[in-house]
Write a protein that holds these residues in place. Structure first.
Motif, PDB file in Angstrom:
ATOM      1  N   GLY A 285       0.826  -1.200   0.000  1.00 18.58           N
ATOM      2  CA  GLY A 285       0.000   0.000   0.000  1.00 18.58           C
ATOM      3  C   GLY A 285       0.858   1.247   0.000  1.00 18.58           C
ATOM      4  N   ARG A 286       0.291   2.332   0.511  1.00 15.60           N
ATOM      5  CA  ARG A 286       0.919   3.645   0.405  1.00 15.60           C
ATOM      6  C   ARG A 286       1.066   4.288   1.772  1.00 15.60           C
ATOM      7  NH1 ARG A 286      -1.678   8.808  -2.886  1.00 15.60           N
ATOM      8  NH2 ARG A 286      -0.605  10.435  -1.716  1.00 15.60           N
ATOM      9  N   ARG A 287       2.167   4.998   1.931  1.00 13.51           N
ATOM     10  CA  ARG A 287       2.381   5.843   3.103  1.00 13.51           C
ATOM     11  C   ARG A 287       2.760   7.247   2.636  1.00 13.51           C
ATOM     12  NH1 ARG A 287       5.473   2.586   7.999  1.00 13.51           N
ATOM     13  NH2 ARG A 287       4.202   0.688   7.929  1.00 13.51           N
ATOM     14  N   ASP A 288       2.313   8.241   3.411  1.00 13.34           N
ATOM     15  CA  ASP A 288       2.615   9.644   3.114  1.00 13.34           C
ATOM     16  C   ASP A 288       3.372  10.253   4.283  1.00 13.34           C
ATOM     17  OD1 ASP A 288       1.001  10.370   0.526  1.00 13.34           O
ATOM     18  OD2 ASP A 288      -0.366   9.189   1.747  1.00 13.34           O
ATOM     19  N   TYR A 289       4.472  10.918   3.966  1.00 12.20           N
ATOM     20  CA  TYR A 289       5.303  11.562   4.986  1.00 12.20           C
ATOM     21  C   TYR A 289       5.527  13.022   4.611  1.00 12.20           C
ATOM     22  CZ  TYR A 289       6.506   6.788   6.407  1.00 12.20           C
ATOM     23  OH  TYR A 289       6.446   5.479   6.816  1.00 12.20           O
ATOM     24  N   LEU A 290       5.722  13.856   5.640  1.00  8.59           N
ATOM     25  CA  LEU A 290       6.127  15.241   5.434  1.00  8.59           C
ATOM     26  C   LEU A 290       7.557  15.384   5.948  1.00  8.59           C
ATOM     27  CD1 LEU A 290       5.316  18.119   4.555  1.00  8.59           C
ATOM     28  CD2 LEU A 290       4.701  18.551   6.947  1.00  8.59           C
ATOM     29  N   LEU A 291       8.473  15.677   5.018  1.00  8.94           N
ATOM     30  CA  LEU A 291       9.873  15.927   5.355  1.00  8.94           C
ATOM     31  C   LEU A 291      10.069  17.429   5.489  1.00  8.94           C
ATOM     32  CD1 LEU A 291      12.962  15.231   5.528  1.00  8.94           C
ATOM     33  CD2 LEU A 291      12.981  15.387   3.025  1.00  8.94           C
ATOM     34  N   THR A 292      10.637  17.860   6.605  1.00  6.27           N
ATOM     35  CA  THR A 292      10.897  19.282   6.838  1.00  6.27           C
ATOM     36  C   THR A 292      12.391  19.496   7.048  1.00  6.27           C
ATOM     37  OG1 THR A 292       8.719  19.574   7.869  1.00  6.27           O
ATOM     38  CG2 THR A 292      10.361  21.293   8.263  1.00  6.27           C
ATOM     39  N   LEU A 293      12.961  20.368   6.238  1.00  4.67           N
ATOM     40  CA  LEU A 293      14.364  20.756   6.363  1.00  4.67           C
ATOM     41  C   LEU A 293      14.425  22.226   6.762  1.00  4.67           C
ATOM     42  CD1 LEU A 293      15.690  19.255   2.988  1.00  4.67           C
ATOM     43  CD2 LEU A 293      15.590  18.103   5.213  1.00  4.67           C
ATOM     44  N   VAL A 294      15.280  22.566   7.708  1.00  3.96           N
ATOM     45  CA  VAL A 294      15.524  23.961   8.068  1.00  3.96           C
ATOM     46  C   VAL A 294      16.949  24.282   7.642  1.00  3.96           C
ATOM     47  CG1 VAL A 294      15.682  25.647   9.931  1.00  3.96           C
ATOM     48  CG2 VAL A 294      13.895  23.889   9.986  1.00  3.96           C
TER      49      VAL A 294
END
Length: 466
Positions: A285-294
């Motif tokens: 199936g599918r997974r959704d992630y939010l990657l945040t870079l500063v």
């Protein structure tokens, strides 16, 4: 159940990265990317062999609530697949190993072991008057000790609780114990009864990569479904590695679907620009992630495509995160489609957060704040097409105008809100493959009247639209 003795080492994995590629340069600039991971297990056997699973069923329930587990626990034990390793913990001043007996710490399921386990659960010790475990930390610690001696592919704790061992002031002890358990096993929590606090249950589920659900009416089915889901795991542990440019100072990843929670990042010894984020229990199936870079723009060229990170999943799946510092004095170009994807992820997070805050405020009898938060959740749900959120809100309020965020609370029993709070965090609502938030059209700065996407002047007051 049939099982296959051989399994490919890893199913097919595809990684897609969406982001707004043009960023304004300044210190602490935030670059957000939507990571969409698709797992294709075609050709992989349907079920993980049960011999590769170890499961603890822990019953943190008071004697007064024995009815909640009297029939469910035997039914769940009868449904255990052959060759699975299992143990049952009961309640006392400390968690007690109730099955297996005779000095053994683990049983391997077969017809005779299931029969004996069911017999023992008829006298399962539950909390009575007197000392009880101080919160959930002792349960997690006992599971960690047991599972350390069972080095199998998938190790899991099923905690059934009515909140009877919870105690004030134990959040620090639980946090410390969860730190020790990181990467050791996963956990699903099932709440029964009506006198439990959802916050520590959500903490357990988030930190141990599981779910927290209210299962008073179908506990046996919930336990059986949790074990069946474990057997669909094709990759028990799969880290997401992020290698960054030196200008990137902070890295974080949050899973948005199917189980919203923040991942714990581990810096790699001797490699200060590489971070590893362990993930668990990968099914097809599918997974959704939010990657945040500063990142800081100091010394970087402007209007030049730069690679800010490389995202890697497993050994063979890699995808760059590229963007450019946009000239600050010029107008930014039309945002790319990837920016819509990131906005949709963030909006989904705000929607869940507003729903939870509204329910928590209602539980605390803060009706005005509850109405405001639930109104925000309704407005975002209407934009995202998340009907499940509107249905949750309708259990406690009349939704007068979802798009405008107008709701009107009804009288509710505060003790009934725990299950709703759990679902607000771990309920459905995965992001559709083509999820895009509609861009807002022009709006009059003088009178606030909205206008169509091609309008240039307000039809109400004639002012030029911003």
């Amino acid at each position: 159940m049939s099982s296959s003795p051989t399994r490919p080492p890893q199913p097919g994995i595809r990684l897609h990265v969406d982001l707004d590629h043009d960023v304004r340069p300044h210190r602490n600039a935030k670059i957000e990317a939507h990571l969409r991971v698709d797992v294709d297990a075609d050709g992989v056997p349907t079920d993980l062999p049960a011999v590769e699973l170890a499961v603890i069923i822990a019953v943190d329930v008071a004697e007064a609530n024995r009815a909640a587990v009297r029939h469910a626990l035997p039914a769940a034990l009868k449904a255990l697949p052959d060759r699975i390793s299992f143990a049952v913990l009961g309640s006392g001043p400390e968690p007690v190993l109730c099955y297996p007996r005779g000095g053994e710490e683990w049983a391997v399921a077969d017809r005779e072991q299931r029969r004996r386990a069911v017999f023992v659960t008829g006298s399962l010790p539950l909390h009575r008057d007197g000392p009880r475990p101080a919160g959930y930390a002792p349960w997690v610690a006992r599971a960690r000790t047991l599972l350390a001696d069972r080095p199998l592919s998938v190790r899991h704790l099923v905690l059934i609780t009515d909140g009877s061992s919870a105690a004030r002031g134990t959040s620090r002890a639980l946090a410390d114990e969860l730190d020790r358990c990181a990467g050791q096993f996963t956990c699903d929590v099932f709440a029964v009864g009506a006198d439990w606090d959802p916050d520590p249950l959500l903490t357990l589920a988030e930190r141990l990569h599981g779910s927290a659900d209210f299962a008073d009416g179908g506990l046996d089915r919930s336990i059986t479904a949790a074990i069946q889901r474990l057997r669909r795991v094709h990759a028990p542990l799969l880290p997401i590695d992020v290698t960054v440019r030196p200008c990137v100072r902070q890295v974080s990843i949050s899973e948005k679907a199917p189980r919203p929670h923040r991942l714990g990042g581990l810096p790699q010894p001797g490699r200060p620009i590489r971070w590893s984020f362990p993930t668990y229990q990968w099914e097809q199936g599918r997974r959704d992630y939010l990657l945040t870079l500063v990142a800081d723009a100091d010394g970087d060229p402007l209007e030049t495509t730069l690679q800010f990170a490389m995202v890697s999943i497993g050994r063979h799946v890699h995808h760059p995160v590229v963007a450019r510092w946009h000239l600050p004095e010029s107008s930014p170009p039309q945002a790319a489609a990837g920016a819509d994807s990131v906005r949709a992820l963030n909006a989904t997070g705000r929607m869940r957060g507003a729903l939870r805050k509204g329910l928590v405020a209602l539980e605390a009898h803060q009706r005005r704040a509850a109405e405001d938060w639930l109104g925000q959740a309704a407005r975002l749900a209407a934009r995202l097409g998340s009907d499940w959120v509107l249905e949750e809100i309708r259990t406690v309020a009349d939704v007068e105008d979802a798009a405008a965020g107008r709701v009107r609370l009804r009288p509710v029993d505060a003790r009934s809100l725990g299950p709703l709070i759990l679902r607000a965090v771990s309920g459905p609502g995965s992001l559709p493959a083509d999820a895009v938030l509609a861009r807002p059209g022009p709006r009059c700065g003088a009178c606030g009247t909205p206008a169509g996407g091609e309008a240039r002047y307000c039809i109400t007051c004639g002012e030029k639209l911003l």
